[in-house]
Design a protein around this motif. Structure first.
Motif, PDB file in Angstrom:
ATOM      1  N   ALA A 179      18.216  85.684  31.318  1.00  0.00           N
ATOM      2  CA  ALA A 179      18.762  85.281  32.614  1.00  0.00           C
ATOM      3  C   ALA A 179      19.126  83.806  32.641  1.00  0.00           C
ATOM      4  CB  ALA A 179      17.755  85.590  33.715  1.00  0.00           C
ATOM      5  N   ASN A 180      18.475  83.009  31.793  1.00  0.00           N
ATOM      6  CA  ASN A 180      18.777  81.581  31.719  1.00  0.00           C
ATOM      7  C   ASN A 180      19.839  81.258  30.671  1.00  0.00           C
ATOM      8  OD1 ASN A 180      16.934  80.724  33.722  1.00  0.00           O
ATOM      9  ND2 ASN A 180      15.240  80.867  32.264  1.00  0.00           N
ATOM     10  N   GLY A 181      20.434  82.304  30.070  1.00  0.00           N
ATOM     11  CA  GLY A 181      21.483  82.097  29.081  1.00  0.00           C
ATOM     12  C   GLY A 181      20.977  81.578  27.760  1.00  0.00           C
ATOM     13  N   GLY A 235      36.731  82.567  37.661  1.00  0.00           N
ATOM     14  CA  GLY A 235      35.460  81.982  38.032  1.00  0.00           C
ATOM     15  C   GLY A 235      34.271  82.898  37.874  1.00  0.00           C
ATOM     16  N   ARG A 236      34.435  83.984  37.161  1.00  0.00           N
ATOM     17  CA  ARG A 236      33.320  84.891  36.924  1.00  0.00           C
ATOM     18  C   ARG A 236      32.741  84.658  35.532  1.00  0.00           C
ATOM     19  NH1 ARG A 236      35.444  90.741  37.784  1.00  0.00           N
ATOM     20  NH2 ARG A 236      37.229  89.828  36.682  1.00  0.00           N
ATOM     21  N   ILE A 237      31.431  84.848  35.411  1.00  0.00           N
ATOM     22  CA  ILE A 237      30.740  84.656  34.139  1.00  0.00           C
ATOM     23  C   ILE A 237      29.687  85.750  33.990  1.00  0.00           C
ATOM     24  CG2 ILE A 237      29.080  83.049  35.198  1.00  0.00           C
ATOM     25  CD1 ILE A 237      28.949  81.608  32.484  1.00  0.00           C
ATOM     26  N   LYS A 238      29.423  86.134  32.744  1.00  0.00           N
ATOM     27  CA  LYS A 238      28.410  87.157  32.483  1.00  0.00           C
ATOM     28  C   LYS A 238      27.596  86.761  31.263  1.00  0.00           C
ATOM     29  CE  LYS A 238      29.691  91.259  30.900  1.00  0.00           C
ATOM     30  NZ  LYS A 238      30.167  92.666  30.869  1.00  0.00           N
ATOM     31  N   PHE A 239      26.271  86.858  31.388  1.00  0.00           N
ATOM     32  CA  PHE A 239      25.379  86.741  30.250  1.00  0.00           C
ATOM     33  C   PHE A 239      25.124  88.150  29.728  1.00  0.00           C
ATOM     34  CE2 PHE A 239      23.143  82.839  32.341  1.00  0.00           C
ATOM     35  CZ  PHE A 239      24.271  82.079  32.091  1.00  0.00           C
ATOM     36  N   GLU A 240      25.177  88.326  28.420  1.00  0.00           N
ATOM     37  CA  GLU A 240      24.961  89.655  27.858  1.00  0.00           C
ATOM     38  C   GLU A 240      24.107  89.549  26.603  1.00  0.00           C
ATOM     39  OE1 GLU A 240      27.898  93.212  28.048  1.00  0.00           O
ATOM     40  OE2 GLU A 240      28.220  92.230  26.114  1.00  0.00           O
ATOM     41  N   GLY A 285      27.715  86.616  37.432  1.00  0.00           N
ATOM     42  CA  GLY A 285      27.683  85.581  38.457  1.00  0.00           C
ATOM     43  C   GLY A 285      29.021  84.877  38.558  1.00  0.00           C
ATOM     44  N   LYS A 286      29.016  83.729  39.225  1.00  0.00           N
ATOM     45  CA  LYS A 286      30.230  82.945  39.403  1.00  0.00           C
ATOM     46  C   LYS A 286      29.958  81.484  39.055  1.00  0.00           C
ATOM     47  CE  LYS A 286      32.202  85.894  43.031  1.00  0.00           C
ATOM     48  NZ  LYS A 286      32.759  85.937  44.415  1.00  0.00           N
ATOM     49  N   PHE A 287      31.034  80.768  38.727  1.00  0.00           N
ATOM     50  CA  PHE A 287      30.898  79.347  38.427  1.00  0.00           C
ATOM     51  C   PHE A 287      31.987  78.559  39.142  1.00  0.00           C
ATOM     52  CE2 PHE A 287      33.719  80.980  35.115  1.00  0.00           C
ATOM     53  CZ  PHE A 287      34.730  80.032  35.065  1.00  0.00           C
ATOM     54  N   MET A 340      23.982  83.027  39.166  1.00  0.00           N
ATOM     55  CA  MET A 340      23.864  84.349  38.570  1.00  0.00           C
ATOM     56  C   MET A 340      23.004  85.212  39.479  1.00  0.00           C
ATOM     57  SD  MET A 340      25.596  83.415  35.924  1.00  0.00           S
ATOM     58  CE  MET A 340      25.535  84.918  34.964  1.00  0.00           C
ATOM     59  N   ASP A 341      23.563  86.340  39.953  1.00  0.00           N
ATOM     60  CA  ASP A 341      22.826  87.134  40.943  1.00  0.00           C
ATOM     61  C   ASP A 341      23.039  88.641  40.819  1.00  0.00           C
ATOM     62  OD1 ASP A 341      25.435  87.301  41.746  1.00  0.00           O
ATOM     63  OD2 ASP A 341      25.151  86.286  43.673  1.00  0.00           O
ATOM     64  N   ASP A 342      23.584  89.103  39.687  1.00  0.00           N
ATOM     65  CA  ASP A 342      23.832  90.541  39.539  1.00  0.00           C
ATOM     66  C   ASP A 342      23.356  90.965  38.153  1.00  0.00           C
ATOM     67  OD1 ASP A 342      24.688  93.126  39.604  1.00  0.00           O
ATOM     68  OD2 ASP A 342      26.835  92.675  39.675  1.00  0.00           O
ATOM     69  N   ALA A 343      22.079  91.270  38.031  1.00  0.00           N
ATOM     70  CA  ALA A 343      21.473  91.587  36.735  1.00  0.00           C
ATOM     71  C   ALA A 343      21.165  93.068  36.620  1.00  0.00           C
ATOM     72  CB  ALA A 343      20.200  90.768  36.536  1.00  0.00           C
ATOM     73  N   ALA A 344      21.251  93.562  35.385  1.00  0.00           N
ATOM     74  CA  ALA A 344      20.942  94.971  35.140  1.00  0.00           C
ATOM     75  C   ALA A 344      20.667  95.189  33.669  1.00  0.00           C
ATOM     76  CB  ALA A 344      22.089  95.861  35.596  1.00  0.00           C
ATOM     77  N   ILE A 345      19.902  96.226  33.381  1.00  0.00           N
ATOM     78  CA  ILE A 345      19.740  96.719  32.014  1.00  0.00           C
ATOM     79  C   ILE A 345      20.671  97.911  31.866  1.00  0.00           C
ATOM     80  CG2 ILE A 345      18.159  97.739  30.346  1.00  0.00           C
ATOM     81  CD1 ILE A 345      15.916  96.162  31.662  1.00  0.00           C
TER      82      ILE A 345
END
Length: 411
Positions: free
Chosen positions: A318-320, A331-336, A349-351, A363-368
């Motif tokens: 979650a912290n990248g 302006g959208r970003i995703k950690f994967e 999330g957005k930046f 970052m506010d939309d997390a899922a497995i």
């Protein structure tokens, strides 16, 4: 509390790239206008807990305006060097697109006027570092076994006119501590491009042994299999870049001089002195007046970080601190992060850009994610991301908890 529920996800799973530990934690000195990196003894913890490295090929470079790069390589040469970035195993793990980009750049150079009759030129003499090779099924055992391992350094020594015993030798250096393998061939010049050779001896020179260990290949019994030829199809006017093609259909890209980004990536690959290498790289590419780096779109794989692990891998993700970042134009970003086959952690999330080279991430939309289903995870995170350096292929940034990251843009 973590809430779980099912929902349908329409997106492709990306391949897993597993990171390996590094050994050189670093921190930022905020007193420098470029946030100059320095070692901090307080953070020099055990390397297995402290840093993360993904091994990558050292066959890469930059198209930025470094004076050394400009003086040593022309535009067409830089296009080839730039095409090599991110290719693992000196070509072993290259994608079809990467191979096509390299081959296209090679053909452009072969069509240009380099050094005519390169085998007659003094520029071909000396030690060359192997940066890339194609790997046909007929490749030699040494090529199949060692050239695809990034932590090893592979050289080719060419001495044709400056000695009474003309030779072409392939050297695999395992490390400065362990030693090397050297495979030698007697050589002769056939014409202005072709060198004929015959392998005749090889041995391991290991630092912990007072004698050489013979390489277990009976060259005398191999007959014509020990013979071959090597064409130099391009030799740069500076004498720093060479393209060769062998009798087994293999293409080689070799360099005498490497550019700053190649040196940095080589250091990351070896997991030694990374902090100092980043420090040197940023100092040599510093221009505080003009530098305002953008968060470029694309998929960016993390190859090194100075992170200190927490007890929770979800917190790291979650912290990248692991995996990849996927940046969109809007302006959208995703950690994967790939967890196990068919399962990955995703956090969207957005930046927004808050100041020069600095971005605020929410970052506010997390899922497995597992297949077409997702299990939401209740996590919200805010991160300030400072870009210290960026070009079309590589990015160095400071993120969560002042941690330094190096990302490579995936093709």
């Amino acid at each position: 509390m973590v809430a779980l529920r099912f929902y349908t996800v329409v997106e492709m799973s990306l391949p897993c790239l597993c990171p390996c530990p590094s050994s050189s934690p670093i921190s930022l000195s905020s007193s420098s206008p470029r946030y100059h990196l320095r070692n901090t003894a307080k953070r020099r913890l055990d390397s297995s807990r402290n840093c993360r490295t993904l091994r990558i090929s050292c066959s890469s470079s930059s198209t930025v305006t470094d004076q050394t790069e400009q003086s040593s390589f022309n535009d067409a040469e830089m296009k080839l060097i730039d095409a090599l970035i991110g290719i693992q195993g000196r070509g072993k793990s290259a994608s079809p697109r990467q191979l096509n980009d390299v081959e296209s750049a090679v053909k452009v150079l072969e069509g240009l006027e380099g050094i005519q009759n390169p085998t007659d030129s003094d520029l071909i003499e000396g030690r060359w570092r192997l940066m890339f090779t194609t790997r046909p099924g007929t490749a030699s055992p040494i090529q199949r076994t060692f050239t695809g391992v990034d932590v090893f350094t592979v050289f080719q020594d060419v001495y044709l006119k400056t000695t009474n015993d003309p030779r072409v030798s392939n050297i695999v250096r395992f490390s400065d501590i362990i030693g090397e393998l050297k495979v030698e061939a007697a050589a002769s010049i056939k014409d202005g491009k072709r060198v004929l050779f015959r392998f005749d001896k090889a041995a391991f020179s290991l630092k912990f042994l007072p004698f050489k260990v013979p390489y277990p290949v009976p060259f005398r019994l191999l007959g014509d299999e020990a013979k071959g030829w090597l064409d130099t199809t391009y030799l740069s006017p500076s004498g720093n870049l060479r393209i060769s093609r062998g009798n087994k259909g293999t293409t080689f890209v070799l360099q005498k001089e490497t550019v700053p980004r190649q040196k940095l990536l080589a250091t990351i690959s070896k997991d030694k002195g990374v902090a100092e290498a980043i420090d040197e790289f940023l100092a040599s590419n510093s221009n505080p007046v003009e530098d305002d780096y953008e968060l470029l779109e694309g998929s960016w794989q993390m190859i090194w970080s100075s992170q200190m692990f927490t007890d929770s891998w979800i917190e790291n993700a979650a912290n990248g601190l692991m995996g990849r970042q996927i940046i969109d134009k809007d302006g959208r970003i995703k950690f994967e992060v790939n967890i196990i086959p068919a399962f990955r952690f995703s956090m969207k999330g957005k930046f927004i850009k808050s100041e020069s080279s600095t971005y605020d991430l929410k970052m506010d939309d997390a899922a497995i994610i597992g297949g077409a289903f997702g299990y939401p995870v209740d996590i919200t995170n805010k991160i300030e991301l400072k870009i210290l350096y960026a070009d079309e292929k590589m990015r160095i940034s400071r993120g969560f908890d002042n941690i330094i990251f190096v990302h490579i843009r995936e093709i």
